[in-house]
Design a protein around this motif. Structure first.
Motif, short mmCIF file in Angstrom:
data_model
loop_
_atom_site.label_atom_id
_atom_site.label_comp_id
_atom_site.label_asym_id
_atom_site.label_seq_id
_atom_site.Cartn_x
_atom_site.Cartn_y
_atom_site.Cartn_z
N ILE A 124 0.85 -1.19 0.00
CA ILE A 124 0.00 0.00 0.00
C ILE A 124 0.89 1.25 0.00
CG2 ILE A 124 -1.83 1.25 1.20
CD1 ILE A 124 -2.65 -1.39 2.49
N GLY A 125 0.60 2.15 -0.93
CA GLY A 125 1.45 3.33 -1.10
C GLY A 125 2.61 2.99 -2.02
N THR A 126 2.26 2.39 -3.12
CA THR A 126 3.23 1.80 -4.04
C THR A 126 4.29 2.78 -4.52
OG1 THR A 126 1.48 0.34 -4.82
CG2 THR A 126 3.39 0.63 -6.26
N GLY A 127 3.87 3.99 -4.87
CA GLY A 127 4.79 4.94 -5.49
C GLY A 127 5.04 4.61 -6.95
N LEU A 128 5.85 5.42 -7.57
CA LEU A 128 6.13 5.22 -9.00
C LEU A 128 7.07 4.04 -9.21
CD1 LEU A 128 6.57 8.95 -9.99
CD2 LEU A 128 4.83 7.41 -10.88
N PRO A 129 6.84 3.25 -10.24
CA PRO A 129 7.74 2.14 -10.53
C PRO A 129 9.15 2.65 -10.82
CG PRO A 129 5.72 2.00 -11.83
CD PRO A 129 5.72 3.35 -11.20
N THR A 130 10.13 2.01 -10.22
CA THR A 130 11.53 2.33 -10.51
C THR A 130 12.24 1.02 -10.83
OG1 THR A 130 11.99 2.35 -8.13
CG2 THR A 130 11.58 4.47 -9.18
N TYR A 131 13.14 0.62 -9.97
CA TYR A 131 13.84 -0.65 -10.17
C TYR A 131 13.54 -1.56 -8.99
CZ TYR A 131 17.14 1.54 -6.90
OH TYR A 131 17.69 2.16 -5.81
N ASP A 132 13.56 -2.85 -9.24
CA ASP A 132 13.30 -3.85 -8.21
C ASP A 132 12.04 -3.52 -7.41
OD1 ASP A 132 15.29 -5.68 -8.74
OD2 ASP A 132 16.78 -4.65 -7.53
N ASN A 133 10.92 -3.44 -8.12
CA ASN A 133 9.63 -3.27 -7.46
C ASN A 133 9.24 -4.56 -6.74
OD1 ASN A 133 8.98 -0.51 -8.64
ND2 ASN A 133 9.29 -1.72 -10.51
N THR A 134 8.26 -4.47 -5.87
CA THR A 134 7.92 -5.60 -5.01
C THR A 134 7.66 -6.89 -5.79
OG1 THR A 134 7.02 -4.15 -3.28
CG2 THR A 134 6.26 -6.44 -3.29
N HIS A 135 6.90 -6.81 -6.87
CA HIS A 135 6.58 -8.05 -7.59
C HIS A 135 7.82 -8.65 -8.24
CE1 HIS A 135 6.47 -5.17 -10.96
NE2 HIS A 135 6.56 -6.20 -11.79
N GLN A 136 8.75 -7.81 -8.68
CA GLN A 136 9.97 -8.31 -9.30
C GLN A 136 10.84 -9.04 -8.28
OE1 GLN A 136 10.94 -4.40 -10.69
NE2 GLN A 136 10.55 -4.94 -12.83
N VAL A 137 10.95 -8.44 -7.09
CA VAL A 137 11.76 -9.06 -6.04
C VAL A 137 11.12 -10.35 -5.55
CG1 VAL A 137 12.77 -8.73 -3.75
CG2 VAL A 137 12.63 -6.79 -5.33
N ALA A 138 9.81 -10.29 -5.25
CA ALA A 138 9.13 -11.47 -4.71
C ALA A 138 9.12 -12.61 -5.71
CB ALA A 138 7.70 -11.09 -4.32
N GLN A 139 8.87 -12.30 -6.98
CA GLN A 139 8.76 -13.38 -7.97
C GLN A 139 10.12 -13.91 -8.42
OE1 GLN A 139 6.05 -11.80 -10.94
NE2 GLN A 139 4.26 -12.36 -9.71
N ARG A 140 11.20 -13.20 -8.13
CA ARG A 140 12.52 -13.80 -8.33
C ARG A 140 12.72 -14.95 -7.36
NH1 ARG A 140 14.96 -8.49 -9.29
NH2 ARG A 140 15.61 -8.37 -7.11
N VAL A 141 12.19 -14.79 -6.15
CA VAL A 141 12.30 -15.83 -5.14
C VAL A 141 11.24 -16.91 -5.36
CG1 VAL A 141 12.20 -16.33 -2.66
CG2 VAL A 141 13.21 -14.18 -3.47
N ALA A 142 10.01 -16.46 -5.61
CA ALA A 142 8.87 -17.37 -5.75
C ALA A 142 8.04 -16.93 -6.94
CB ALA A 142 8.03 -17.37 -4.48
N PRO A 143 8.24 -17.52 -8.11
CA PRO A 143 7.51 -17.08 -9.31
C PRO A 143 6.00 -17.11 -9.16
CG PRO A 143 9.32 -18.55 -9.90
CD PRO A 143 9.21 -18.59 -8.41
#
Length: 270
Positions: A84-103
């Protein structure tokens, strides 16, 4: 299922106000992004002149997000994230980090900023195994957030609730506590609270923040360490506790660690 069934409301795109600076766009500027306007760059430069450490804080906050999401998805085994309170996409957003660990991870982003909405498609990428969704909603309406998030997330299974640098935008502290409790109460046992906010211990930062607030932008309240710790009451805070973000489990290559006036932690709901 990749991506989401939700479609951002195009009417919100007309609400972007470029006459006053905006915290999400300034944060984007400090982190080297391009999604900002001249008014944001001017405000960001003025802020940095008074508090030169602010860019370090911005980048340290993103590094903290990467480490905490990696830990929660990896060692804690969480597969659902409500950011909540995502902000503008930059690098290593939450979905990118989480799905690197768990697709297969499922991520729901929440924000009510029209510029973030404009970039929602960048957030709505996903692995084929996972899901991402975006909710256009206000933090002040947690019930609306929870109802919408339940269309993507299973509230019978553990969820990581992420409130990263957003609670300062709730002016009244007791309201900020109430909102946080409402969101935490909706989570099942075994869920995690992942959080950071800026603290009020540095006079230069306080002066810079006051100057920013005086521009007519949405204010951000710097809070005491004691106030921040109240957000974790009833939860099991994991080591190293609620600390300056660079001190939260730094990686082996992070040797010259500079503390910042951004504190946070990760806690488990019993």
């Amino acid at each position: 299922m990749a991506d989401t069934a939700s479609t951002p409301d195009p009417r919100a795109l007309t609400k972007i106000d470029t006459s006053v600076p905006h915290s999400a766009r300034i944060w984007n500027y400090w982190m080297g992004g391009k999604d900002n306007y001249e008014v944001d760059r001017v405000a960001g430069d003025q802020y940095r002149e008074i508090a030169p450490n602010i860019e370090v804080m911005a980048r340290a906050s993103r590094a903290y997000l990467i480490r905490t999401v990696t830990h929660v998805a990896g060692e804690c085994g969480i597969r659902q994230f409500l950011d909540i309170g995502t902000g503008l996409p930059t690098y290593d957003n939450t979905h990118q980090v989480a799905q690197r660990v768990a697709p297969e991870a499922r991520i729901v982003y929440v924000d009510n900023d029209p510029m973030v909405l404009r970039h929602a498609q960048a957030l709505l990428t996903s692995t084929p195994e996972g899901v991402t969704d975006y909710i256009d909603a206000d933090l002040h309406d947690p019930d609306r957030i929870l109802e919408a998030a339940a269309k993507t997330l299973d509230f019978e299974r553990p969820i990581a609730l992420m409130l990263m640098g957003i609670l300062g935008h709730v002016q009244d502290f007791e309201e900020a506590v109430s909102i946080t409790r409402r969101l935490q109460d909706a989570l099942p046992s075994g869920s995690y609270f992942v959080h950071y906010d800026s603290t009020d211990t540095d006079q230069a930062l306080k002066k810079a923040q006051q100057g920013y607030d005086d521009t007519g932008a949405v204010p951000y309240v710097l809070r005491s360490y004691e106030q921040i710790t109240r957000l974790y009451e009833g939860l099991e805070v994991i080591e190293p506790g609620i600390v300056s973000c660079p001190l939260w489990r730094p990686g082996p290559t992070e040797t010259a660690i500079e503390t910042t006036d951004v504190h946070g932690g990760v806690a488990r709901k019993p």
